[in-house]
Design an enzyme around this catalytic site. Structure first.
Site, short mmCIF file in Angstrom:
data_model
loop_
_atom_site.label_atom_id
_atom_site.label_comp_id
_atom_site.label_asym_id
_atom_site.label_seq_id
_atom_site.Cartn_x
_atom_site.Cartn_y
_atom_site.Cartn_z
N LEU A 12 -9.60 2.33 -6.14
CA LEU A 12 -9.69 1.32 -7.19
C LEU A 12 -9.94 -0.07 -6.65
O LEU A 12 -10.50 -0.93 -7.33
CB LEU A 12 -8.41 1.31 -8.04
CG LEU A 12 -8.10 2.60 -8.80
CD1 LEU A 12 -6.76 2.47 -9.51
CD2 LEU A 12 -9.21 2.90 -9.81
N GLY A 13 -9.49 -0.31 -5.45
CA GLY A 13 -9.66 -1.64 -4.86
C GLY A 13 -9.16 -1.67 -3.44
O GLY A 13 -8.47 -0.75 -2.97
N GLY A 15 -7.70 -4.61 -0.42
CA GLY A 15 -7.29 -5.97 -0.13
C GLY A 15 -7.16 -6.18 1.36
O GLY A 15 -7.60 -5.35 2.17
N LYS A 35 -0.75 2.40 -3.64
CA LYS A 35 -1.17 1.40 -2.66
C LYS A 35 -0.73 1.89 -1.28
O LYS A 35 0.47 2.07 -1.03
CB LYS A 35 -0.54 0.04 -2.98
CG LYS A 35 -0.92 -1.06 -1.98
CD LYS A 35 -0.24 -2.37 -2.31
CE LYS A 35 -0.83 -3.02 -3.55
NZ LYS A 35 -2.13 -3.65 -3.26
N ASP A 127 2.71 -14.12 -3.58
CA ASP A 127 1.25 -13.95 -3.53
C ASP A 127 0.68 -13.92 -4.96
O ASP A 127 -0.08 -13.02 -5.31
CB ASP A 127 0.89 -12.67 -2.78
CG ASP A 127 -0.59 -12.62 -2.38
OD1 ASP A 127 -1.23 -13.69 -2.35
OD2 ASP A 127 -1.10 -11.52 -2.09
N LYS A 129 -1.87 -14.71 -7.55
CA LYS A 129 -3.29 -15.06 -7.52
C LYS A 129 -4.00 -14.28 -8.62
O LYS A 129 -3.46 -13.29 -9.15
CB LYS A 129 -3.90 -14.71 -6.16
CG LYS A 129 -3.76 -13.23 -5.77
CD LYS A 129 -4.29 -12.98 -4.36
CE LYS A 129 -4.13 -11.51 -3.95
NZ LYS A 129 -4.61 -11.28 -2.58
N PRO A 130 -5.20 -14.68 -9.01
CA PRO A 130 -5.91 -14.00 -10.11
C PRO A 130 -6.11 -12.50 -9.88
O PRO A 130 -6.06 -11.71 -10.82
CB PRO A 130 -7.25 -14.74 -10.18
CG PRO A 130 -6.94 -16.11 -9.67
CD PRO A 130 -5.93 -15.90 -8.58
N ASN A 132 -4.13 -10.46 -8.59
CA ASN A 132 -2.88 -9.73 -8.83
C ASN A 132 -2.44 -9.78 -10.28
O ASN A 132 -1.33 -9.34 -10.60
CB ASN A 132 -1.76 -10.28 -7.93
CG ASN A 132 -1.82 -9.71 -6.53
OD1 ASN A 132 -2.39 -8.65 -6.30
ND2 ASN A 132 -1.23 -10.42 -5.58
N ASP A 145 1.94 -6.25 -7.60
CA ASP A 145 2.36 -6.54 -6.22
C ASP A 145 3.55 -7.46 -6.15
O ASP A 145 3.68 -8.25 -5.20
CB ASP A 145 1.19 -7.13 -5.42
CG ASP A 145 0.18 -6.06 -5.04
OD1 ASP A 145 0.39 -4.89 -5.43
OD2 ASP A 145 -0.81 -6.39 -4.38
#
Length: 366
Positions: A12-13, A15, A35, A127, A129-130, A132, A145
């Site tokens: 899915l992603g 980092g 994750k 952390d 941020k957009p 997350n 997260d």
């Protein structure tokens, strides 16, 4: 297959420290997100600490938090099993543009609620941020997260010397300095996130090093196109002094009471005062107003600064009324100047009051 329980599906992603996969829980027959951290937990002490931290995170249950469902190790690589949120991220939603201020306020309030909930339990995100922030297809806002940075920082042996936890563009000044972190760091980061999606620009662009160091010498620039309420809030959230920033709970309350914003084109919307609604007095059927009464009522509703334009028209109406009386056989002298304050002589008694009121309604205009 992971841990003889989870069937891994598509990625899915990815980092800086982990990859996220869609998976199926074979035991509970439900979709999940997993994750898998790339770094390793070196010894048994690290693994035990990771498990303990994961249990702490699993106890967090809030509508705006992505829940941690399970945790474990693949040989020596930690992984976390989380609820799967179908939708997009705030970074993708705002990519290349801005979001409406009312939408930003709603998203921000949900995130501040989640932060306040975890802060009350002694956990700092570190952390925000957009990327997350998950925006579910069902309209839910979820902060992902939460505490993952804490897990990584406490239990994973990094191969890079001086590796920093967090994303440079959204770090609080105290994170850059390496100071002890408090909940105020999350408030600062959230302020930068809100500013970015309102303006379409990062407050601290450039390389990670340039971005991180820039906030040590200057506060973020909050543009004047934002309303005073937005400017004050973001300025307070991003103060250099961590102790002076509002709490996440206070931020949520202020976001829900914002009284002004800017639209997508940067135009200031003035919403600080409620519009005044003027209503005509209620009239019963037995008190049906005459045409003259209705005219007077409408004139009284006209704001004073508009009456000047209507004064000349009112004077003409007055002449027409008097002319009508004269044509009907009444004895009328030359009408006086409407601004002079008198009703012409010879006016029938039944018209003297209404005509005087008509004069009063339009008289005295500069």
């Amino acid at each position: 297959m992971l841990a003889d329980r989870y069937d891994l599906g598509e990625r899915l992603g990815t980092g800086g420290m982990a990859d996220v996969f869609r998976a199926t829980d074979r035991v509970l027959h439900r979709p999940v997100a997993i994750k898998v951290l790339r770094e390793t937990a070196g010894d048994e002490t690290d693994r035990l600490r990771f498990t303990a931290e994961a249990r702490t995170l699993a106890q967090l249950s809030h509508v705006n938090l992505v829940m941690v469902l399970d945790a474990g190790m693949t040989t020596d690589q930690p992984y976390l099993v989380m609820e799967l949120v179908e939708g997009t991220t705030l970074s993708d939603r705002a990519r290349g543009g801005t979001l409406p201020p009312d939408e930003v306020a709603g998203i921000g309030a949900a995130l501040a609620d989640a932060l306040a909930y975890a802060h009350d339990r002694g956990i700092v995100h570190r952390d925000v941020k957009p990327a997350n922030v998950l925006l579910g297809d069902d309209g839910r806002v979820k902060l992902a997260d939460f505490g993952i940075a804490r897990l990584i920082g406490d239990t994973v042996r990094h191969t890079q010397t001086g590796h920093a936890i967090g994303t440079a563009a959204y770090l609080a000044p105290e994170q850059v300095r390496g100071d002890d972190l408090t909940a105020a760091a999350d408030v600062y980061s959230l302020g930068l996130v809100l500013l970015e999606v309102l303006t379409g620009e990062r407050a601290y662009p450039g390389s990670p090093t340039e971005s991180a160091l820039a906030r040590l010498s200057r506060s973020p620039e909050v543009p004047p196109t934002l309303s005073a309420s937005w400017r004050d809030l973001i300025t307070d959230m991003t103060l250099m002094d961590a102790a002076a920033r509002p709490s996440a709970e206070a931020v949520a309350e202020r976001l829900r009471s914002l009284d002004g914003a800017v639209d997508g084109a940067g135009t200031t919307l003035v919403l600080d005062t409620e519009p005044t609604v003027r209503r005509m007095p209620a009239v019963t059927p037995a008190q049906e107003p005459s045409s003259t009464d209705r005219l007077l009522a409408r004139l009284r509703e006209v704001p004073p600064h508009v009456r000047g334009a209507g004064a000349a028209i009112a004077a003409i109406l007055l002449l027409v009324v008097i002319a009508g009386v004269a044509a009907g056989g009444g004895s009328a002298e030359e009408p006086a100047d409407p601004a002079g304050g008198t009703v012409p002589a010879g006016t029938p008694a039944e018209l003297e009051g209404p005509l005087q009121d008509l004069h009063d309604a339009v008289g005295g205009v500069e």
